[in-house]
Write a protein that holds these residues in place. Structure first.
Motif, PDB file in Angstrom:
ATOM      1  N   LYS A 163       0.700  -1.153   0.055  1.00  0.00           N
ATOM      2  CA  LYS A 163      -0.040  -0.063   0.080  1.00  0.00           C
ATOM      3  C   LYS A 163       0.793   1.263  -0.070  1.00  0.00           C
ATOM      4  O   LYS A 163       1.815   1.274   0.603  1.00  0.00           O
ATOM      5  CB  LYS A 163      -0.904  -0.101   1.246  1.00  0.00           C
ATOM      6  CG  LYS A 163      -1.940   1.153   1.321  1.00  0.00           C
ATOM      7  CD  LYS A 163      -2.656   1.054   2.698  1.00  0.00           C
ATOM      8  CE  LYS A 163      -3.776   2.015   2.550  1.00  0.00           C
ATOM      9  NZ  LYS A 163      -4.458   1.912   3.841  1.00  0.00           N
ATOM     10  N   PHE A 165      -0.655  -4.457  -4.978  1.00  0.00           N
ATOM     11  CA  PHE A 165      -1.598  -3.773  -4.282  1.00  0.00           C
ATOM     12  C   PHE A 165      -2.282  -2.465  -5.197  1.00  0.00           C
ATOM     13  O   PHE A 165      -3.211  -2.782  -5.695  1.00  0.00           O
ATOM     14  CB  PHE A 165      -0.975  -2.992  -3.022  1.00  0.00           C
ATOM     15  CG  PHE A 165      -1.830  -2.614  -2.219  1.00  0.00           C
ATOM     16  CD1 PHE A 165      -2.495  -3.426  -1.211  1.00  0.00           C
ATOM     17  CD2 PHE A 165      -2.516  -1.303  -2.459  1.00  0.00           C
ATOM     18  CE1 PHE A 165      -3.632  -2.883  -0.173  1.00  0.00           C
ATOM     19  CE2 PHE A 165      -3.528  -0.641  -1.492  1.00  0.00           C
ATOM     20  CZ  PHE A 165      -3.981  -1.556  -0.534  1.00  0.00           C
ATOM     21  N   GLN A 166      -1.498  -1.671  -5.599  1.00  0.00           N
ATOM     22  CA  GLN A 166      -2.061  -0.676  -6.560  1.00  0.00           C
ATOM     23  C   GLN A 166      -1.075  -0.983  -7.842  1.00  0.00           C
ATOM     24  O   GLN A 166      -0.182  -0.795  -8.149  1.00  0.00           O
ATOM     25  CB  GLN A 166      -1.405   0.702  -6.042  1.00  0.00           C
ATOM     26  CG  GLN A 166      -2.169   1.827  -6.927  1.00  0.00           C
ATOM     27  CD  GLN A 166      -1.948   3.162  -6.238  1.00  0.00           C
ATOM     28  OE1 GLN A 166      -1.531   3.348  -4.918  1.00  0.00           O
ATOM     29  NE2 GLN A 166      -2.084   4.285  -6.972  1.00  0.00           N
ATOM     30  N   ALA A 217      -5.749  -4.211  -4.967  1.00  0.00           N
ATOM     31  CA  ALA A 217      -6.773  -3.438  -4.348  1.00  0.00           C
ATOM     32  C   ALA A 217      -7.063  -2.131  -5.326  1.00  0.00           C
ATOM     33  O   ALA A 217      -8.268  -1.721  -4.965  1.00  0.00           O
ATOM     34  CB  ALA A 217      -6.068  -2.913  -2.984  1.00  0.00           C
ATOM     35  N   THR A 218      -6.213  -1.289  -5.658  1.00  0.00           N
ATOM     36  CA  THR A 218      -6.476  -0.076  -6.134  1.00  0.00           C
ATOM     37  C   THR A 218      -6.178  -0.037  -7.740  1.00  0.00           C
ATOM     38  O   THR A 218      -4.744  -0.246  -8.113  1.00  0.00           O
ATOM     39  CB  THR A 218      -5.632   1.001  -5.547  1.00  0.00           C
ATOM     40  OG1 THR A 218      -5.832   1.153  -4.121  1.00  0.00           O
ATOM     41  CG2 THR A 218      -5.926   2.454  -5.899  1.00  0.00           C
ATOM     42  N   ALA A 260      -9.260  -3.950   2.276  1.00  0.00           N
ATOM     43  CA  ALA A 260      -8.874  -2.379   2.075  1.00  0.00           C
ATOM     44  C   ALA A 260     -10.370  -2.027   2.236  1.00  0.00           C
ATOM     45  O   ALA A 260     -11.455  -2.595   2.091  1.00  0.00           O
ATOM     46  CB  ALA A 260      -8.518  -2.017   0.649  1.00  0.00           C
ATOM     47  N   SER A 261     -10.729  -0.603   2.771  1.00  0.00           N
ATOM     48  CA  SER A 261     -11.852   0.062   3.112  1.00  0.00           C
ATOM     49  C   SER A 261     -12.513   0.281   1.634  1.00  0.00           C
ATOM     50  O   SER A 261     -13.942   0.459   1.635  1.00  0.00           O
ATOM     51  CB  SER A 261     -11.779   1.399   3.916  1.00  0.00           C
ATOM     52  OG  SER A 261     -10.826   2.205   3.313  1.00  0.00           O
ATOM     53  N   GLY A 290     -11.997  -0.038  -2.786  1.00  0.00           N
ATOM     54  CA  GLY A 290     -10.989  -0.409  -3.932  1.00  0.00           C
ATOM     55  C   GLY A 290     -11.447  -0.511  -5.230  1.00  0.00           C
ATOM     56  O   GLY A 290     -12.925  -0.516  -5.145  1.00  0.00           O
ATOM     57  N   ASP A 311      -7.998 -12.856   3.847  1.00  0.00           N
ATOM     58  CA  ASP A 311      -8.320 -11.417   3.892  1.00  0.00           C
ATOM     59  C   ASP A 311      -9.771 -11.105   4.079  1.00  0.00           C
ATOM     60  O   ASP A 311     -10.402 -11.748   3.481  1.00  0.00           O
ATOM     61  CB  ASP A 311      -7.762 -10.702   2.611  1.00  0.00           C
ATOM     62  CG  ASP A 311      -6.366 -10.254   2.567  1.00  0.00           C
ATOM     63  OD1 ASP A 311      -5.631 -11.063   3.037  1.00  0.00           O
ATOM     64  OD2 ASP A 311      -5.748  -9.138   1.739  1.00  0.00           O
ATOM     65  N   TYR A 339     -15.541  -2.842  -2.938  1.00  0.00           N
ATOM     66  CA  TYR A 339     -15.006  -2.732  -4.188  1.00  0.00           C
ATOM     67  C   TYR A 339     -15.898  -2.500  -5.293  1.00  0.00           C
ATOM     68  O   TYR A 339     -17.091  -2.876  -5.444  1.00  0.00           O
ATOM     69  CB  TYR A 339     -14.317  -3.807  -4.486  1.00  0.00           C
ATOM     70  CG  TYR A 339     -12.725  -4.114  -3.787  1.00  0.00           C
ATOM     71  CD1 TYR A 339     -11.590  -3.754  -4.467  1.00  0.00           C
ATOM     72  CD2 TYR A 339     -12.688  -4.418  -2.611  1.00  0.00           C
ATOM     73  CE1 TYR A 339     -10.417  -3.965  -4.029  1.00  0.00           C
ATOM     74  CE2 TYR A 339     -11.543  -4.557  -1.950  1.00  0.00           C
ATOM     75  CZ  TYR A 339     -10.202  -4.216  -2.663  1.00  0.00           C
ATOM     76  OH  TYR A 339      -9.052  -4.469  -2.103  1.00  0.00           O
TER      77      TYR A 339
END
Length: 334
Positions: A139, A163-164, A184-185, A207-208, A210, A239, A246
């Protein structure tokens, strides 16, 4: 002269035979391949890439023995086709992969997105089989596992972990068959590529909030098109991801074009399905976001008003062109 002729013939045979091997084990180098491993001639993947001919038009190949290779790999433009094989006891998918290439570059320490990638793929007519590509940055910054920058690239039974910005599908026609994609992103993103994701296991991280895709198509003449076909979307094993955390995608540019079809969507997907780019900068006026015959809790809900339900599936030829069978290993398609 005789040995050179034998090498040329064996390389040609290896390149042609790749689809025929697609349900077997591959635990030793196909004929004519450069070999990478602790007991092989080449100890790093990059050293084998550097040993490839940049002038031949005859197909070339590299075989990588099982292990973890801590390096960044850059493949420049070649005049030949190239196949890169990872050792595996089952080529049909990614579950038996034994080869991992990993590093942790990010835009914290690199000039641009491409420069962060674990594999920087800058050659046309590339096939990659049964290799795990990992960026460990995590992240906080753009950090790619793959930068796919040329036409007619295929990735089969591979894993992509980041992750991103995990996969930069940026140029030309590309196919991803029976592979695992994690992030995630904006973790499938790019500007001009026509990319077909077939039978993909897409896994989202804790993740909160995504986004799976961030397609950057910037005009009606830009051919970029992402289609996720007969795949699955859910949380990564182990996870914890909140229901609805998302989105299927958001528009990096305002002609963004993405379709999810015949795909199982778990409840990690928000009922709206799709999201604006950012508050005050929606970029949704020209987007083409569609879904067809998806299933699962994540396929339900009142979708964003800038997306639509399709009446039929998008065909692979519409995305990759009518000649896709000339370069795609179709044994990895649904």
């Amino acid at each position: 002269m005789l040995s050179s002729l034998t090498l040329v013939l064996s390389l040609t045979a290896a390149a042609a035979a790749a689809p025929l091997e697609a349900r077997a084990a591959r635990t030793s180098p196909p004929a004519g391949c450069l070999a990478v491993g602790s007991s092989a001639q080449y100890k790093t993947v990059q050293s084998a890439v550097n040993a490839l001919s940049t002038s031949t038009t005859t197909g070339q190949c590299i075989f990588i023995y099982g292990g973890t290779y801590k390096e960044q790999v850059y493949v420049p433009q070649l005049k030949s086709a190239l196949a890169i094989y990872g050792e595996t006891t089952n080529t049909a998918g990614f579950s038996s992969n034994t080869v991992t290439i990993t590093q942790g570059k990010s835009q914290d320490d690199s000039a641009n997105n491409d420069a962060t990638a674990t594999l920087r793929a800058h050659t046309t007519n590339l096939k990659v089989y049964n290799i795990n590509l990992v960026n460990t940055r995590g992240k906080g910054s753009q950090a790619l596992a793959l930068s796919a920058q040329k036409d007619r690239q295929g990735y089969y039974g591979c894993q992509f972990k980041g992750f991103q910005d995990t996969i930069l599908a940026n140029e030309g026609a590309q196919v991803y068959g029976r592979s695992y994609i994690e992030g995630a992103t904006d973790f499938i993103f790019g500007q001009r590529a026509r990319a077909w994701f077939d039978g993909a296991d897409i896994r989202v991280l804790a993740a909160s909030l995504g986004y799976i895709t961030a397609n950057g198509r910037d005009s009606s003449s830009n051919p970029s098109y992402y289609v996720i076909h007969k795949s699955t979307v859910s949380a990564k094993a182990g996870d914890s991801v909140n229901v609805g955390a998302y989105y299927l995608g958001r528009p990096w540019r305002n002609y963004s074009r993405v379709v999810f079809q015949q795909t199982s969507l778990s409840n990690v997907i928000n009922a709206a399905g799709w999201k604006i780019w950012a508050d005050g900068d929606p970029r949704t006026d020209k987007v083409e976001y569609g879904e067809y015959a998806n299933s699962g809790d994540g396929s339900k809900g009142s979708r964003a008003n800038f997306s639509k339900k399709l009446s039929a599936a998008v065909s692979i030829s519409e995305v990759l062109g009518g000649d896709y069978k000339d370069w795609v290993d179709t044994s990895y398609l649904s």
